[in-house]
Design a protein around this motif. Structure first.
Motif, PDB file in Angstrom:
ATOM      1  N   ALA A  93     -19.007   8.387 -12.195  1.00 54.03           N
ATOM      2  CA  ALA A  93     -20.436   8.711 -12.339  1.00 54.03           C
ATOM      3  C   ALA A  93     -20.637   9.682 -13.493  1.00 54.03           C
ATOM      4  O   ALA A  93     -21.591   9.586 -14.259  1.00 54.03           O
ATOM      5  N   MET A  94     -19.718  10.596 -13.647  1.00 54.25           N
ATOM      6  CA  MET A  94     -19.768  11.574 -14.743  1.00 54.25           C
ATOM      7  C   MET A  94     -19.728  10.864 -16.104  1.00 54.25           C
ATOM      8  O   MET A  94     -20.296  11.342 -17.069  1.00 54.25           O
ATOM      9  N   LYS A  98     -24.251  10.916   2.412  1.00 54.81           N
ATOM     10  CA  LYS A  98     -24.158  12.323   1.992  1.00 54.81           C
ATOM     11  C   LYS A  98     -23.347  12.418   0.685  1.00 54.81           C
ATOM     12  O   LYS A  98     -23.720  13.116  -0.256  1.00 54.81           O
ATOM     13  N   THR A  99     -22.267  11.687   0.639  1.00 53.25           N
ATOM     14  CA  THR A  99     -21.419  11.686  -0.567  1.00 53.25           C
ATOM     15  C   THR A  99     -22.186  11.133  -1.767  1.00 53.25           C
ATOM     16  O   THR A  99     -22.131  11.691  -2.863  1.00 53.25           O
ATOM     17  N   ILE A 156     -24.782  12.139  -6.980  1.00 51.73           N
ATOM     18  CA  ILE A 156     -25.983  12.049  -7.835  1.00 51.73           C
ATOM     19  C   ILE A 156     -26.388  13.446  -8.290  1.00 51.73           C
ATOM     20  O   ILE A 156     -26.655  13.676  -9.474  1.00 51.73           O
ATOM     21  N   SER A 157     -26.382  14.400  -7.367  1.00 48.34           N
ATOM     22  CA  SER A 157     -26.848  15.724  -7.803  1.00 48.34           C
ATOM     23  C   SER A 157     -25.812  16.424  -8.684  1.00 48.34           C
ATOM     24  O   SER A 157     -26.169  17.170  -9.586  1.00 48.34           O
ATOM     25  N   ASN A 197     -26.477  11.296 -12.464  1.00 46.56           N
ATOM     26  CA  ASN A 197     -26.433   9.845 -12.644  1.00 46.56           C
ATOM     27  C   ASN A 197     -27.055   9.216 -11.395  1.00 46.56           C
ATOM     28  O   ASN A 197     -26.484   9.286 -10.305  1.00 46.56           O
ATOM     29  N   LYS A 198     -28.213   8.602 -11.582  1.00 50.47           N
ATOM     30  CA  LYS A 198     -28.923   8.054 -10.408  1.00 50.47           C
ATOM     31  C   LYS A 198     -28.412   6.671 -10.025  1.00 50.47           C
ATOM     32  O   LYS A 198     -28.793   6.118  -8.997  1.00 50.47           O
ATOM     33  N   ASP A 199     -27.552   6.105 -10.862  1.00 42.30           N
ATOM     34  CA  ASP A 199     -27.002   4.777 -10.586  1.00 42.30           C
ATOM     35  C   ASP A 199     -25.755   4.855  -9.696  1.00 42.30           C
ATOM     36  O   ASP A 199     -24.720   4.256 -10.013  1.00 42.30           O
ATOM     37  N   VAL A 200     -25.870   5.609  -8.638  1.00 47.64           N
ATOM     38  CA  VAL A 200     -24.766   5.689  -7.667  1.00 47.64           C
ATOM     39  C   VAL A 200     -25.323   5.169  -6.344  1.00 47.64           C
ATOM     40  O   VAL A 200     -26.359   5.645  -5.877  1.00 47.64           O
ATOM     41  N   HIS A 201     -24.647   4.160  -5.762  1.00 47.30           N
ATOM     42  CA  HIS A 201     -25.194   3.460  -4.603  1.00 47.30           C
ATOM     43  C   HIS A 201     -24.156   3.427  -3.487  1.00 47.30           C
ATOM     44  O   HIS A 201     -22.959   3.336  -3.766  1.00 47.30           O
ATOM     45  N   ALA A 202     -24.657   3.478  -2.260  1.00 53.31           N
ATOM     46  CA  ALA A 202     -23.751   3.496  -1.103  1.00 53.31           C
ATOM     47  C   ALA A 202     -24.008   2.282  -0.225  1.00 53.31           C
ATOM     48  O   ALA A 202     -25.150   2.017   0.155  1.00 53.31           O
TER      49      ALA A 202
END
Ligand SMILES: NC(=O)c1ccc[n+]([C@@H]2O[C@H](COP(=O)([O-])OP(=O)(O)OC[C@H]3O[C@@H](n4cnc5c(N)ncnc54)[C@H](OP(=O)(O)O)[C@@H]3O)[C@@H](O)[C@H]2O)c1
Length: 263
Positions: free
Chosen positions: A28-29, A46-47, A52-53, A57-62
């Motif tokens: 993500a970094m 939560k992860t 994201i915070s 990077n808002k393109d992280v999906h669970a």
């Protein structure tokens, strides 16, 4: 060094904590689109929010997925394909198998460790390969263990199936290299995660000493003089899985601070 990950879609399996989480954070970094999975939804979400915070990077999906379950694997990759087209980079990971020696494990343990620690990596690889072949780009990195180089006493299931995984990965690497798909395996030596804490506590109990003393003895065997951090491990995976690695394939490496004496 630009690793060329900004346009890539990455799936990191078993990533709500430990090595998987650190690896997802590192991707993500680098600006990649990252899909993380594990079994427990609340922990996984939560992860995702933490990553994201921490990275902006808002393109992280669970998406939850038990990699022991073929149907869950199919559902996970179908959802990723619907949202992002497909997976360019697959990081295979799962929790370690139950500890124990030969007399401690039954057929049911052998079968479930096979499904969880070997067949899962085969199934996820099968799910991503058609897209990678079509794109003529793909990277698969399998998280294993230092037991692929030097067996660990009392971990017969790990020793057995991780060796199988290396054989699988090496063979696959040779079959898909011409399609610019590289397959490598990376084993942690002793990296500071919950799994490491649990194994340390178990060994301490067996030897009748405190967990602190056990940890001290364990660290004394590591030439680097300390446990590794999940981020130090993740950085190796991210490089191997990036376009910056264009020619290294079929290898099984350990990230162990010099622990293993095997050549
Ligand atoms: N840390 C080390 O130094 C070390 C050394 C040698 C080998 N390893 C191996 O490296 C791997 C990762 O270790 P770690 O230290 O990061 O472990 P960890 O801290 O225990 O984390 C394990 C992760 O795997 C997920 N998981 C477990 N079973 C799963 C399943 N069936 N399907 C999907 N996700 C699953 C867990 O989430 P859920 O429970 O929510 O699914 C969690 O996110 C393990 O196989 C471990 O044995 C680690």
């Amino acid at each position: 060094m630009d690793l060329g990950l900004a346009e890539k879609t990455v799936a990191v399996m078993a990533a709500s904590k430990g090595l998987g989480k650190a690896t997802a954070l590192a991707f993500a970094m680098e600006g990649a689109t990252v899909y993380i999975s594990s079994r427990q939804e609340a922990e996984l979400h939560k992860t995702r929010d933490e990553i994201i915070s921490a990275t902006n990077n808002k393109d992280v999906h669970a998406i939850t997925c038990d990699v022991s379950d073929e149907g869950a694997i199919t559902s996970f990759f179908t959802q990723v394909a619907e949202k992002s087209g497909g997976v360019d980079i697959l990081i295979n990971n799962v929790g370690g198998p139950a500890p124990g020696g030969f007399n401690d494990v039954q057929d049911s343990d052998w079968l479930s460790a096979f499904e969880k620690n070997l067949l899962s990596y085969i199934r996820t690889s099968r799910a991503v390969l058609p897209y990678m072949k079509e794109r003529q780009f793909g990277r698969i990195v399998n998280i294993s263990s230092s037991s692929t180089k030097e067996v660990i006493d009392g971990l017969i299931l790990s020793n057995t199936f991780r060796a199988g995984m290396v054989g699988f990965a090496k063979t696959l690497a040779r079959e898909v290299a011409a399609d610019n798909i590289l397959v490598n395996t990376v084993g942690p030596g002793r990296i500071s995660t919950d799994r490491m804490t649990e194994l340390n506590a178990e060994n301490a109990k067996k030897q009748g000493i405190s967990a602190e003393e056990m940890l001290g003895r364990s660290i004394a065997q590591i030439p680097a003089g300390r446990l590794g951090t999940p981020d130090e491990f993740a950085q190796i995976i991210v490089f191997l899985a990036s376009p910056a690695n264009a020619y290294l394939t079929g290898q099984s490496l350990v990230v162990d601070g010099g622990l293993l004496k095997a050549l």
